[in-house]
Design an enzyme around this catalytic site. Sequence first.
Site, PDB file in Angstrom:
ATOM      1  N   LYS A   1       0.912  13.857  49.036  1.00 32.96           N
ATOM      2  CA  LYS A   1       1.301  13.193  50.275  1.00 32.96           C
ATOM      3  C   LYS A   1       1.997  11.865  49.971  1.00 32.96           C
ATOM      4  CE  LYS A   1      -2.602  14.811  53.143  1.00 32.96           C
ATOM      5  NZ  LYS A   1      -1.879  15.392  54.273  1.00 32.96           N
TER       6      LYS A   1
ATOM      7  N   ASP B   1     -10.405  13.153  56.956  1.00 29.57           N
ATOM      8  CA  ASP B   1     -10.093  14.585  57.028  1.00 29.57           C
ATOM      9  C   ASP B   1     -11.352  15.445  57.039  1.00 29.57           C
ATOM     10  OD1 ASP B   1      -8.121  16.489  57.360  1.00 29.57           O
ATOM     11  OD2 ASP B   1      -7.804  16.817  55.223  1.00 29.57           O
TER      12      ASP B   1
ATOM     13  N   ASP C   1      -1.138  21.220  50.190  1.00 29.30           N
ATOM     14  CA  ASP C   1      -1.636  20.347  51.255  1.00 29.30           C
ATOM     15  C   ASP C   1      -2.109  21.149  52.464  1.00 29.30           C
ATOM     16  OD1 ASP C   1      -2.330  17.923  52.323  1.00 29.30           O
ATOM     17  OD2 ASP C   1      -0.361  17.510  53.177  1.00 29.30           O
TER      18      ASP C   1
ATOM     19  N   ARG D   1      -7.201  25.161  55.515  1.00 26.33           N
ATOM     20  CA  ARG D   1      -7.350  26.584  55.850  1.00 26.33           C
ATOM     21  C   ARG D   1      -7.904  27.377  54.666  1.00 26.33           C
ATOM     22  NH1 ARG D   1      -1.197  26.792  57.498  1.00 26.33           N
ATOM     23  NH2 ARG D   1      -1.752  24.597  57.736  1.00 26.33           N
TER      24      ARG D   1
END
Length: 529
Positions: free
Chosen positions: A300, A311, A370, A374
Amino acid sequence: MSNDGERRQVKQVRSESVRARAGGGVRERPLLPVSNAPDIVSAARLNAAALDTLFAIVPHPPSAAALRRLPESARWRELDAQSPARAGSVRTTVLANRRHTLAVLGYLASDASAFERLSLAGRMLKEAAARAPQVIGLVAAGPAGAARAGLEALLAATLAQAFALPSWRATARAERRIRRVVLLNDGGLDTRYAAAVARGTNLARWLTALPPNILDARCYRRIIVTLARAHGLTLRWLDERTLRRAGANAFLAVAAGNAEGGAGIAHLRYRPARGRRALRPEVALIGKGILFDTGGVNLKTHRSMLDMHTDMAGSAVALATLIALAELRAPIAADAWLAITENRIGPHAYRPQEVVRAANGVTIQVIHTDAEGRMVLADTLALAGRTHPRLMIDFATLTGACVNALTERMSGVFSNRPELAAALVEAGRASGERVWSFPFEADYDAELESKVADIVQCAVDGKGDHILATRFLARFVPADTPWVHVDLSSATRVGGLAHVATDVTGFGVRLALELLLKQNVRQLLEGAR
């Protein structure tokens, strides 16, 4: 917080090895909030002279009867006659008593939503923040139902304002905090439920606000152990070795970049007193717990990485919701599954174009490191599905696409059952934590086709990534299990949201409890079978 609903101070948990990654050490602080919630009492009459601040909500336009209920009502009636207030506005004055009580008056439209009530209450509390009141009174005028809803909004805002987020200042400042709340004619308000919701929201805020060098995987595990013991929850920790035996290679791919060990999935169980032997959970709450997200090999940028210690907000919401259910002794057999790791860079970090096999046997072609959320949720959903819950709900700060679509004012929801999508929107409307239901159509799967695996992790471009991420996750949820995915766009927002004034909002706990305890979602699912 305790399992029997009484206020008890949770033992302070201190890190055994809280050290800075570089430079000097970090001074130890409690890793769980000390129980300092104000006392809540009801009164048939309100003695304004005993209060530091009085907060009052009246319907707009205010009736003479509503204004007469306020201390020094002649002043309010005269002011309203000279300059009529607008709906949603706030006025203040100082009452003529020895205490010089600050009176804050909010005008609420008759058709105001729960979000508007909470937002008005939050603005009212800000008006008195500089005074740091310790004893406050809350009153809401109008028809019984509207008055009760207004009072609940004021109480929610009060309990949010009274809560202090973690701080590591070198010199701790002695802060005057709200210690007593007096409710005038509570009208049957369920203060036990309101307080449990507030404590759950505040716990989620606290955990999400902890710095990444404090809340590492081992520290989070210690916190979870402490909370489980305090609330009579059963805890099973699935470490990396256990997950490897379970075939949870999607989770392990993300954890492979960590310099330190300790990653794992926490499985907590709450069973009501009458259902202690129940093996099958009625609801499984799943949370993304990425403690810090560098983006991995697809690193990032600075601004994108700055708040990536938050997060793990989804795991905090799932955990806090389960604890609130235990506090309320809710008649629901509930589990929580928390996927806890970091997404780091390093010699063993996973890379684009790797192919990994998840716990349910589905193979995944990695496209972008990134998109780690999921990956960890894939295995966590698959493992939770093995317990055959009647409903699965996952919470995750999953995609920037959902923030781009909604901003941080609402969160996105998806469901594999249309009737659940409608119930979610209604729960958001009723709780004041607003959500928007996005499409869950099978033709989106065409964007996730892989030439070398069963599914690609994400598309190369970012179009509709919040929708594609949900379609990806659906491959790891049993087809016969009703499932809800909440993309927490509202987990953080600069300046806060509604009644919460801090950037970390705790969004999701009010929504989940409303859905599970007030919307009768279980009856809805039974009727749909």
